[in-house]
Design an enzyme around this catalytic site. Structure first.
Site, mmCIF file in Angstrom:
data_model
loop_
_atom_site.group_PDB
_atom_site.id
_atom_site.type_symbol
_atom_site.label_atom_id
_atom_site.label_comp_id
_atom_site.label_asym_id
_atom_site.label_seq_id
_atom_site.Cartn_x
_atom_site.Cartn_y
_atom_site.Cartn_z
ATOM 1 N N GLY A 1 5.385 7.311 1.187
ATOM 2 C CA GLY A 1 5.897 6.442 0.140
ATOM 3 C C GLY A 1 5.263 5.078 0.181
ATOM 4 N N PRO A 2 5.577 4.261 -0.818
ATOM 5 C CA PRO A 2 4.980 2.927 -0.894
ATOM 6 C C PRO A 2 5.522 2.001 0.194
ATOM 7 C CG PRO A 2 6.611 3.200 -2.612
ATOM 8 C CD PRO A 2 6.486 4.520 -1.939
ATOM 9 N N GLY B 1 0.829 -1.190 0.000
ATOM 10 C CA GLY B 1 0.000 0.000 0.000
ATOM 11 C C GLY B 1 0.860 1.234 0.000
ATOM 12 N N GLN B 2 0.205 2.327 0.281
ATOM 13 C CA GLN B 2 0.879 3.613 0.228
ATOM 14 C C GLN B 2 0.867 4.226 1.618
ATOM 15 O OE1 GLN B 2 2.029 4.570 -2.784
ATOM 16 N NE2 GLN B 2 2.911 6.473 -2.066
ATOM 17 N N GLY B 3 2.033 4.436 2.186
ATOM 18 C CA GLY B 3 2.087 5.054 3.505
ATOM 19 C C GLY B 3 2.129 6.564 3.386
ATOM 20 N N ASP C 1 -2.511 12.323 12.628
ATOM 21 C CA ASP C 1 -3.076 11.753 11.404
ATOM 22 C C ASP C 1 -3.659 10.376 11.665
ATOM 23 O OD1 ASP C 1 -3.868 11.801 8.796
ATOM 24 O OD2 ASP C 1 -1.962 11.053 8.009
ATOM 25 N N LYS D 1 8.932 0.540 4.316
ATOM 26 C CA LYS D 1 8.355 1.785 3.792
ATOM 27 C C LYS D 1 9.481 2.566 3.146
ATOM 28 C CE LYS D 1 6.119 4.662 6.631
ATOM 29 N NZ LYS D 1 4.921 5.177 7.303
#
Ligand SMILES: *[C@@H]1O[C@H](CO)[C@@H](O)[C@H](O)[C@H]1NC(C)=O
Ligand SMILES: *[C@@H]1O[C@H](CO)[C@@H](O)[C@H](O)[C@H]1NC(C)=O
Ligand SMILES: *[C@@H]1O[C@H](CO)[C@@H](O)[C@H](O)[C@H]1NC(C)=O
Ligand SMILES: *[C@@H]1O[C@H](CO)[C@@H](O)[C@H](O)[C@H]1NC(C)=O
Ligand SMILES: *[C@@H]1O[C@H](CO)[C@@H](O)[C@H](O)[C@H]1NC(C)=O
Ligand SMILES: *[C@@H]1O[C@H](CO)[C@@H](O)[C@H](O)[C@H]1NC(C)=O
Ligand SMILES: *[C@@H]1O[C@H](CO)[C@@H](O)[C@H](O)[C@H]1NC(C)=O
Ligand SMILES: *[C@@H]1O[C@H](CO)[C@@H](O)[C@H](O)[C@H]1NC(C)=O
Length: 837
Positions: free
Chosen positions: A530-531, A525-527, A643, A546
């Protein structure tokens, strides 16, 4: 024929009585109409604990207490009549006429009573699976407890029990030791929380300190060398807002583990775990010889690895040499040379300013005073006052100072903190002389190293080029950062470099081969920056990597921030960082792999969501709340995540939740409560109004995000992409509408078929969710209250008012941003520069 009939009848009677007996034991409470007589027992709901009569060895003394029920070894964790045993087996446990739980002997004399005054007469005592015996009023529907055995402990500290001290009321919940393993009457030792200055655990011997744990730094007690294993059990120390009441509790990661702590008759705290293979308890002693309080006296230091465990600190000598040589160390040590500041005070000539000797890997002395959160100020603050004799710094605590005597110092073989001892400048000079020899050696060494380095240099020119690049980027960042916690940047770079060095390093090739060269099929996935790839190290260990995207100049700051923040943290509800890689242009973080990915892949997915019944959902909610509480409250440097959202909650193989992605987290100083940022970063739908509109954030903005997350987990719907049939609503709006219409269960996603469906608990969760998303930050509860509310420790919840962002869909609210802003969205993260406010 007649005989057979009689036999059958007898058999039937026996079976019936067995059945009755079992039926009797299956009860989990003592009520006015149901008392127990020796040898009857009651069992907790799932049979983990039993309450009943027992004796030790061959003694006829009988006691009433709580024991583990499912193991063959008698293990008592609580005793009622510990100081007044029953002399025969005619005892009885019942609810007395005044509503108290009492233990009576055959002559109806009260040997023990829960001893609560002004009780309603209709009460009952319920034994819970945690081992807590709770006295409740039957006529009080919300079931508040009147008395709990957990608040009157014996010598055992079991999971979820709270060891506490309330400075306001003076009330303490402490363990007290038994006289001997077969005599539970009051022994000499007690164990409790001493919250003066910085909280620490103390074992007292007849009210004299006997063993101390050292101060709590948010993760561990820094004077307990063996706390690592303890920590894995999720200890947390919780205080209220005024820092006046404190409690320490722990939860077991695996609820079926049998583990507890016992204060034994000799004053040792022993960790006991049930060893199935052995069929007996295993014991871990948490202390050594040196842990006995003040073993080496004032200014003496204890090292359990040495044949003579005590020695005087440098610059000190034994106060009574004859005693000292007889290994009677209690009188301790005195200074050989007066401090410069003491000479001044005594009217003699002005001496040179004092200095500090550094002692590494130490257990800090008793009676630390907290002075400030900033490492740079420790030395100066200590030097300023002649009564200050030492200082130390721990990142989770800040600066600690000591005055007068230094007592209970210990040298650890590993870990520990650096302790700086104040000495006269002449003592430092002595050290200088011995240093000359060292310096000569070092100089020779340096010359050799320089030569080798020169040869290496040409060989590694390429590598050096890379390093410079990282350096430049760091420098670039320094332009907008002020290296201090109250600035707008997230954390300082110096801290970053320090932390980076402390982390295990992975090399690029290792990670490339682990992730099949970052193959697309390995992408998880996408953090935040970055991926994220899944990988398998050579030893078979699964990891998640990551990778900071090379394309965007963005993200370096988040990367550094994540390293600094997360390397400090260790909690079972936070994802664990295993190491990092900074090589070529690559920057990567390596985490433990979470097989069940992130929460959003579960709750918002038609298929996967079926695997989440209510029990699992509640477990996830609880996990997040504990993780967040840990960030907010359990260390002096508080952390605001900023977040929190479903995609940042990862799930392990047992669907336990772990908070991840600390790219935007902010560390707060001790007294700071909120801060402003010019750069609003977060995710729509999870941002609190004051943060989205004014860039103001605090713990309460995380609480808001948590509230949204909670409602999403209950409803299985996203806050942002939510549409009602007719109106466009946010989830919050929709939920509020249902709440107003008294139809709140319409929000709940799970079917009635779910056996763990618990209407009361769900309602409570939603209620707490609403409280968390209140418009005004001051109306939202802090996390410690949220945790208590979720656990039903707080029974009466305030009534929520209309939550924030009700009006319409979220995008409309976005319109109300100032016009002259520069906003763009990246990977679902919104970045807004609020200009000219
Ligand atoms: C309790 O006493 C009886 C005899 O009085 C003895 O057989 C039994 O082993 C004792 N229980 C324990 C746990 O020692
Ligand atoms: C009950 O409490 C009172 C005072 O609070 C005390 O004097 C008395 O000894 C206690 N009784 C028992 C049985 O613990
Ligand atoms: C006690 O309360 C329970 C539950 O409300 C009730 O069923 C019971 O009859 C009451 N007993 C007495 C003696 O009042
Ligand atoms: C408890 O302390 C008293 C007095 O200090 C002492 O006589 C006794 O032996 C101690 N008991 C135990 C079990 O250590
Ligand atoms: C929990 O403990 C039990 C008993 O020790 C064990 O069988 C089980 O596998 C453990 N579960 C996890 C998730 O570790
Ligand atoms: C050690 O010295 C102290 C102080 O002089 C004295 O009170 C104590 O009795 C001594 N202890 C022993 C075991 O000799
Ligand atoms: C202060 O000076 C006097 C003599 O001038 C001396 O006797 C005394 O010990 C000194 N005080 C301290 C604390 O050393
Ligand atoms: C030094 O600290 C002590 C104890 O806190 C205090 O009483 C004293 O006023 C301080 N002295 C100075 C010069 O600050």
């Amino acid at each position: 024929m007649g005989k057979t009939t009689i036999g059958l009848v007898l058999l039937a009677l026996i079976l019936l009585s067995c059945f009755c007996f079992q039926f009797g034991t299956a009860l989990d409470s003592i009520t006015p109409s149901n008392s127990i007589k020796d040898p009857e027992v009651i069992l907790s709901k799932n049979g983990v604990f039993r309450l009943g009569f027992f004796n030790f060895s061959d003694s006829t003394d009988r006691y009433v207490g709580i024991s583990y029920n499912q193991i063959p070894v008698q293990t008592v964790v609580w005793v009622a009549n510990r100081n007044q045993p029953l002399k025969d087996s005619s005892g009885i446990v019942k609810i007395s006429d005044d509503g108290n739980l009492v233990v009576l002997n055959g002559q109806d004399e009260i040997l023990w009573s829960s001893n609560v005054t002004n009780l309603a007469s209709n009460t009952s005592a319920l034994l819970l699976d945690s081992g807590n015996l709770v006295l409740k009023n039957n006529e009080d529907d919300n079931g508040a407890s009147i008395w709990e055995s957990f608040q009157h402990p014996s010598n055992a500290y079991t999971a979820t029990m709270k060891i506490s001290t309330d400075l306001r009321t003076g009330q303490k919940v402490q363990l007290s030791s038994w006289k001997s393993p077969s005599d539970p009457s009051d022994g000499n030792f007690s164990f409790g929380l001493e919250p003066v200055n910085i909280p620490e655990l103390i074992i007292w011997n007849n009210n004299q300190p006997y063993i101390r744990s050292g101060p709590w730094n948010g993760q561990i007690f820094i004077g307990m060398l063996n706390m690592n294993s303890v920590y894995l059990n999720g200890f947390s120390l919780v205080t209220d807002d005024q820092k006046e009441s404190f409690y320490l509790t722990y939860a077991l990661a695996n609820k079926s583990t049998l583990l507890y702590y016992e204060l034994n008759p000799l004053g040792n705290l022993v960790e006991r775990y049930w060893d199935e293979g052995k069929g007996d308890w295993g014991n871990n002693w948490l202390e050594n010889d040196c842990d006995v309080y003040g073993k080496c006296g004032a200014f003496g230091s204890c090292d359990s690895m040495k044949p003579k465990i005590c020695s005087c600190l440098r610059g000190f000598e034994p106060k009574n040499r004859e005693e000292w040589n007889r290994e009677n160390w209690t009188s301790g040590c005195v200074r050989t040379t007066l401090l410069g500041c003491q000479k001044v005070n005594n009217g003699s000539e002005v001496g040179k300013e004092d200095g500090f000797l550094k002692l590494e890997m130490m257990k800090v002395p008793a009676f630390a005073e907290w002075s400030s959160p900033f490492e740079e100020t420790c030395e100066e603050q200590c030097l300023r006052n002649c009564s200050c004799v030492a200082y130390a710094y721990d990142v989770g605590i800040g600066c600690m100072l000591w005055r007068e005597n230094l007592i209970d110092i210990q040298k650890f073989p590993s870990r520990g903190v650096d302790l700086y001892i104040r000495v006269a400048s002449s003592e430092l000079d002595k050290k200088e002389k011995s240093k000359v020899i060292v310096i000569v050696t070092v100089v020779v060494g340096i010359i050799i190293i320089t030569i080798s380095t020169f040869f290496l240099w040409s060989w590694m020119a390429k590598h050096r080029g890379r390093k410079q690049k990282v350096g430049e980027m760091l420098l670039f960042n320094k332009g907008k950062a002020v290296g201090n916690f109250s600035s707008d940047n997230m954390v300082g770079e110096n801290l970053f470099e320090v932390k980076l060095q402390q982390l295990p390093l992975f090399n690029f090739e290792e990670l490339a081969s682990a992730t099949n060269n970052f193959h697309l099929t390995k992408k998880l996935g996408q953090g935040g920056f970055g991926p994220v790839y899944r990988g398998t190290l050579q030893d078979g260990k699964e990891i998640a990597v990551k990778r900071l995207s090379r394309a965007s100049g963005q993200g370096l700051e988040e990367f550094m921030n994540e390293v600094v923040v997360i390397s400090k943290l260790q909690h079972r509800n936070l994802v664990r960082l295993l190491g990092c890689c900074v090589e070529r242009e690559e920057k990567m973080l390596v985490y433990e792999y979470m097989p069940n990915k992130s929460l959003d892949a579960f709750i918002f997915d038609q298929v996967q969501r079926q695997f989440l019944n209510w029990e699992k959902r509640f477990n996830i909610i609880e996990g997040i709340s504990r993780g967040l509480l840990y960030l907010h409250r359990d260390s002096r440097l508080r952390i605001i995540h900023r977040d929190l959202k479903a995609s940042n909650i990862l799930l392990d193989q047992d669907l336990n939740s772990k908070i991840s992605d600390f790219g935007m987290a902010r560390i707060f100083g001790g007294n700071e409560n909120h801060a402003n940022t010019k750069r609003v970063m977060g995710t729509y739908g999870y941002m609190s109004p004051e943060y989205a509109m004014q860039g103001q954030f605090s713990e309460k903005s995380d609480v808001f995000s948590f509230g949204v997350l909670l409602l999403e987990i209950v409803s299985g719907r996203k806050n942002t992409s939510f549409y009602d049939n007719q109106h466009s609503f946010s989830l919050l709006g929709y939920a509020w509408k249902l709440w107003k219409e008294d139809n709140i269960f319409g929000l709940v996603e799970m079917g009635v078929s779910d056996p763990s469906y618990d209407e009361k608990q769900i309602l409570r969760c939603i209620h707490v969710g609403f409280l968390c998303v209140q418009e005004s930050a001051k109306d939202r509860p802090i996390m410690s209250r949220v945790v208590s509310m979720l656990n039903s420790e707080i029974v009466d919840l305030p009534t929520p008012t209309q939550p924030a962002f009700i009006g319409g869909q979220i995008n409309e609210d976005a319109e109300s941003f100032p016009n002259n802003e520069d906003r763009f969205s990246l990977n679902d993260v919104t970045v807004t520069d609020v200009v000219g406010r």
